[in-house]
Write an enzyme that holds these catalytic residues in place. Structure first.
Site, PDB file in Angstrom:
ATOM      1  N   GLY A  55      -9.560 -22.724  -9.300  1.00 52.64           N
ATOM      2  CA  GLY A  55      -9.630 -23.478  -8.051  1.00 52.64           C
ATOM      3  C   GLY A  55      -9.051 -24.846  -8.286  1.00 52.64           C
ATOM      4  N   CYS A  82     -10.333 -20.690 -15.751  1.00 54.99           N
ATOM      5  CA  CYS A  82      -9.893 -22.032 -15.363  1.00 54.99           C
ATOM      6  C   CYS A  82     -11.039 -22.820 -14.690  1.00 54.99           C
ATOM      7  CB  CYS A  82      -8.660 -21.935 -14.468  1.00 54.99           C
ATOM      8  SG  CYS A  82      -7.787 -23.494 -14.338  1.00 54.99           S
ATOM      9  N   TYR A  83     -10.942 -23.136 -13.406  1.00 58.89           N
ATOM     10  CA  TYR A  83     -12.060 -23.848 -12.746  1.00 58.89           C
ATOM     11  C   TYR A  83     -13.359 -23.080 -12.937  1.00 58.89           C
ATOM     12  CZ  TYR A  83     -14.963 -25.933  -9.095  1.00 58.89           C
ATOM     13  OH  TYR A  83     -15.981 -26.548  -8.412  1.00 58.89           O
ATOM     14  N   HIS A 169      -5.258 -18.413 -17.294  1.00 58.44           N
ATOM     15  CA  HIS A 169      -5.297 -17.400 -16.236  1.00 58.44           C
ATOM     16  C   HIS A 169      -4.868 -16.034 -16.778  1.00 58.44           C
ATOM     17  CE1 HIS A 169      -5.983 -20.036 -12.756  1.00 58.44           C
ATOM     18  NE2 HIS A 169      -5.332 -20.934 -13.459  1.00 58.44           N
ATOM     19  N   GLU A 171      -4.952 -13.315 -15.351  1.00 58.59           N
ATOM     20  CA  GLU A 171      -4.468 -12.439 -14.281  1.00 58.59           C
ATOM     21  C   GLU A 171      -2.969 -12.536 -14.052  1.00 58.59           C
ATOM     22  OE1 GLU A 171      -6.253 -15.152 -14.002  1.00 58.59           O
ATOM     23  OE2 GLU A 171      -5.966 -16.219 -12.115  1.00 58.59           O
ATOM     24  N   SER A 223       3.874   2.186  14.204  1.00 57.99           N
ATOM     25  CA  SER A 223       5.100   1.398  14.267  1.00 57.99           C
ATOM     26  C   SER A 223       6.190   1.987  13.382  1.00 57.99           C
ATOM     27  CB  SER A 223       4.807  -0.028  13.808  1.00 57.99           C
ATOM     28  OG  SER A 223       4.567  -0.038  12.415  1.00 57.99           O
ATOM     29  N   GLY A 224       5.784   2.877  12.472  1.00 58.61           N
ATOM     30  CA  GLY A 224       6.762   3.376  11.517  1.00 58.61           C
ATOM     31  C   GLY A 224       6.746   2.554  10.238  1.00 58.61           C
ATOM     32  N   GLY A 225       5.985   1.453  10.230  1.00 60.73           N
ATOM     33  CA  GLY A 225       5.819   0.670   9.003  1.00 60.73           C
ATOM     34  C   GLY A 225       4.876   1.401   8.055  1.00 60.73           C
ATOM     35  N   VAL A 226       4.773   0.882   6.831  1.00 64.55           N
ATOM     36  CA  VAL A 226       3.987   1.573   5.802  1.00 64.55           C
ATOM     37  C   VAL A 226       2.513   1.712   6.212  1.00 64.55           C
ATOM     38  CG1 VAL A 226       3.291   1.535   3.378  1.00 64.55           C
ATOM     39  CG2 VAL A 226       5.510   0.636   4.041  1.00 64.55           C
ATOM     40  N   ASP A 227       1.909   0.607   6.667  1.00 63.97           N
ATOM     41  CA  ASP A 227       0.463   0.621   6.901  1.00 63.97           C
ATOM     42  C   ASP A 227       0.067   1.568   8.032  1.00 63.97           C
ATOM     43  OD1 ASP A 227       0.617  -1.296   4.987  1.00 63.97           O
ATOM     44  OD2 ASP A 227       0.277  -2.986   6.339  1.00 63.97           O
ATOM     45  N   SER A 229       1.740   4.020   9.223  1.00 64.54           N
ATOM     46  CA  SER A 229       2.092   5.407   8.884  1.00 64.54           C
ATOM     47  C   SER A 229       1.047   6.028   7.966  1.00 64.54           C
ATOM     48  CB  SER A 229       3.449   5.468   8.184  1.00 64.54           C
ATOM     49  OG  SER A 229       4.450   4.988   9.035  1.00 64.54           O
ATOM     50  N   LYS A 369      -1.585  -3.343  -0.844  1.00 63.41           N
ATOM     51  CA  LYS A 369      -0.360  -2.650  -0.417  1.00 63.41           C
ATOM     52  C   LYS A 369       0.057  -1.539  -1.388  1.00 63.41           C
ATOM     53  CE  LYS A 369       2.951  -3.025   2.745  1.00 63.41           C
ATOM     54  NZ  LYS A 369       2.676  -3.338   4.163  1.00 63.41           N
TER      55      LYS A 369
END
Ligand code: XMP
Length: 513
Positions: A55, A82-83, A169, A171, A223-227, A229, A369
């Site tokens: 943070g 970290c923080y 970090h 990550e 919409s045809g987008g990934v999500d 669909s 995603k």
């Protein structure tokens, strides 16, 4: 849903979601919670372990985010970064100071291999540091497990209480052996079983969708987008024809895209669902006639979507659920822990008001995603849908500068299709995060054979980015650009000049409007 969970407590660091993703990549379910969640709630949720994120603050400032010290007596292992590490030191009676100079960037750290976190990490390992404050003295019961040239406590632990901390970090990918450190915390300290797998997610989700929906009917805007669909395929597997997908083709899609969506979800496709395609292109063009202001164009396209969707929904009648393809980053970004925040997506300009439904259902709301993509692949969606690059809701409407006309859309679709084909042929399609052609409102003089032309100039855009908030123009080999240019001016009637956009974001945006 997974039985075990790692709680990522967010102290305002920019990597909170990345931490949850790293944990999930190692097979353990993780969720991000606000640091203010309260110890009672933590006890109730019962995570297998807790990670404190970084943070931007200083622990000794009163206004900074602190934590109720009773979290340390819950008997749940804790790992602070970290923080988060400084906070552990501060709350438990250690000492945190400000250094005269910040430590920033890739930093070699010497670790003590007798610590379980570092057991198979090289004695000197590269980590990512970004801090000014540092732990000057560890609290009672702790021992130092890592240090750098400038930082006396780059790692500390109190094994008896199950509390671990690192100043860097783990990550971020610049920390070379971060993944090992996560693995040791998850499996050796928290004793996780690692039950987070997409196969299990799909099975569990299908079961719980069936339970929730019962005999009800569900409506989804595809919409045809990934999500959307992936949400549609998951719902279709669970409830078949109780699902109706409405696909509003606004006529501003990429070349052949409307037909591709129909091929997958329509009557000749592979899924069991009701599919309604609305070819609304002419209506959109009528409203967009003469409109040149970008904001007004967006507004018209967004509102029109709602109106068309509502009109179709009315024909279907009241439904029990409205399904949305909301994903975890939307949930985290729209207000941590606030529960079911309805996504007011700039994609579609808000939720339909005149559609009768009782409840929203969001089967992907806990997924990142890349996990959504894995689910899509498991459910048999074709690669070109699953790995589709981001495409804005207003479609080519924001890639045509000035007035949008059917003729300009046709020109741009053809140019864009050539560009995408050549990028894929050059093997660059997975390296470049987003690339497309845009049509300027500029016409210039050219020659074609013996004739003078007066046609549009198109721009090729290609960016590399991690988060789409900042981006750099991609360094596409000149030969590839030249080939695209040649094909576009040869094959696309209406374009006689091709530019490459070198602008980064900021100051540019990725789209043109
Ligand atoms: P900009 O142009 O703001 O784009 O740099 C950042 C990312 O967002 C996408 N984008 C949109 N997506 N509806 C969407 O669903 C929109 O209105 C919209 N505008 C921009 C853009 O494609 C890029 O990935």
């Amino acid at each position: 849903m997974s039985k075990e969970m790692i709680m990522v407590l967010d102290f305002g660091g920019q990597y909170n979601q990345l931490i949850a993703r790293r944990v999930r990549d190692l097979g353990v379910y993780a969720e991000v919670y606000p640091s203010s969640i309260g110890v009672e709630k933590i006890r109730e949720i019962g995570p297998k372990g807790i990670i404190f994120t970084g943070g931007p603050q200083s622990v000794y400032k009163e206004e900074s985010q602190h934590i109720d010290p009773s979290v340390f007596s819950l008997g749940i292992p804790i790992f602070g970064f970290c923080y988060g590490a400084q906070l552990i030191a501060y709350e438990l009676g250690g000492e945190v100071k400000t250094a005269p100079v910040s430590e920033y960037g890739k930093t070699p750290v010497r670790v003590d291999n007798s610590s379980v976190i570092f057991s198979d990490v090289q004695e000197t390992t590269v980590t990512w540091m970004s801090h000014t404050d540092y732990i000057a003295k560890v609290p009672e019961g702790f021992r130092v497990t890592a240090h750098t040239e400038n930082c006396p406590v780059a790692g500390m632990e109190d094994v008896s209480r199950g509390i671990y901390a690192v100043q860097f970090h783990p990550e971020v990918s610049h920390t070379a052996e971060g993944s090992k450190m996560f693995r040791h915390f998850l499996y050796d300290v928290c004793k996780c079983a690692g039950d987070w797998k997409m196969d299990t997610f799909v099975e569990d989700q299908i079961r719980s969708i069936r339970e929730k929906v019962g005999n009800g009917r569900v409506l989804l805007a595809l919409s045809g987008g990934v999500d959307s669909s992936v949400a549609a395929t998951l719902m279709s597997k669970a409830i078949g024809r109780q699902l109706t997908c409405v696909f509003v083709d606004h006529g501003l899609m990429r070349k052949n895209e409307g037909d591709e969506v129909e091929a997958v979800f329509g009557p000749k496709g592979q899924y069991d669902l009701n599919f309604i395609r609305v070819n609304a292109g002419p209506e959109y063009f009528a409203e967009l006639e003469g409109v040149t202001d970008p904001e007004q164009k967006r507004k018209i396209i967004g509102e029109k979507f709602i109106r068309v969707f509502e009109r179709e929904a009315k024909k279907i009648g009241a439904v029990d659920f409205l399904c949305q393809g909301t994903i975890y980053p939307d949930v985290v970004e729209s207000g941590l822990g606030k529960g079911a925040t309805i996504k007011s997506h700039h994609n579609v300009g808000g939720l339909p008001k005149n559609v009768e439904f009782k409840e929203i259902i969001e089967p992907l709301r806990m997924l990142f995603k890349d996990e959504v993509r894995q689910v899509g692949l498991k459910l048999g969606l074709p690669d070109y849908l699953v790995f589709r690059q981001p495409f804005p809701g207003p479609g080519l409407g924001v890639r045509i500068v000035g007035e949008v006309t059917p003729e300009k859309v046709r020109i741009l679709q053809d140019a864009d299709a050539i560009y995408r084909e050549e990028i894929a042929k050059a093997g660059l399609d997975r390296k470049i995060n987003q690339y497309f052609a845009a049509l300027t409102n500029m016409r210039t003089v050219g020659v074609m054979g013996d004739f003078r032309t007066y046609d549009y100039a198109c721009v090729l855009r290609a960016v590399e980015t991690d988060d789409f908030m900042t981006a750099e123009a991609s360094d596409i080999p000149f030969a590839v650009l030249e080939k695209v240019m040649n094909r576009i001016v040869d094959e696309v009637k209406g374009i006689n000049r091709v530019f490459y956009d070198l602008t980064s974001k900021p100051p540019g945006t990725i789209e043109f409007e």
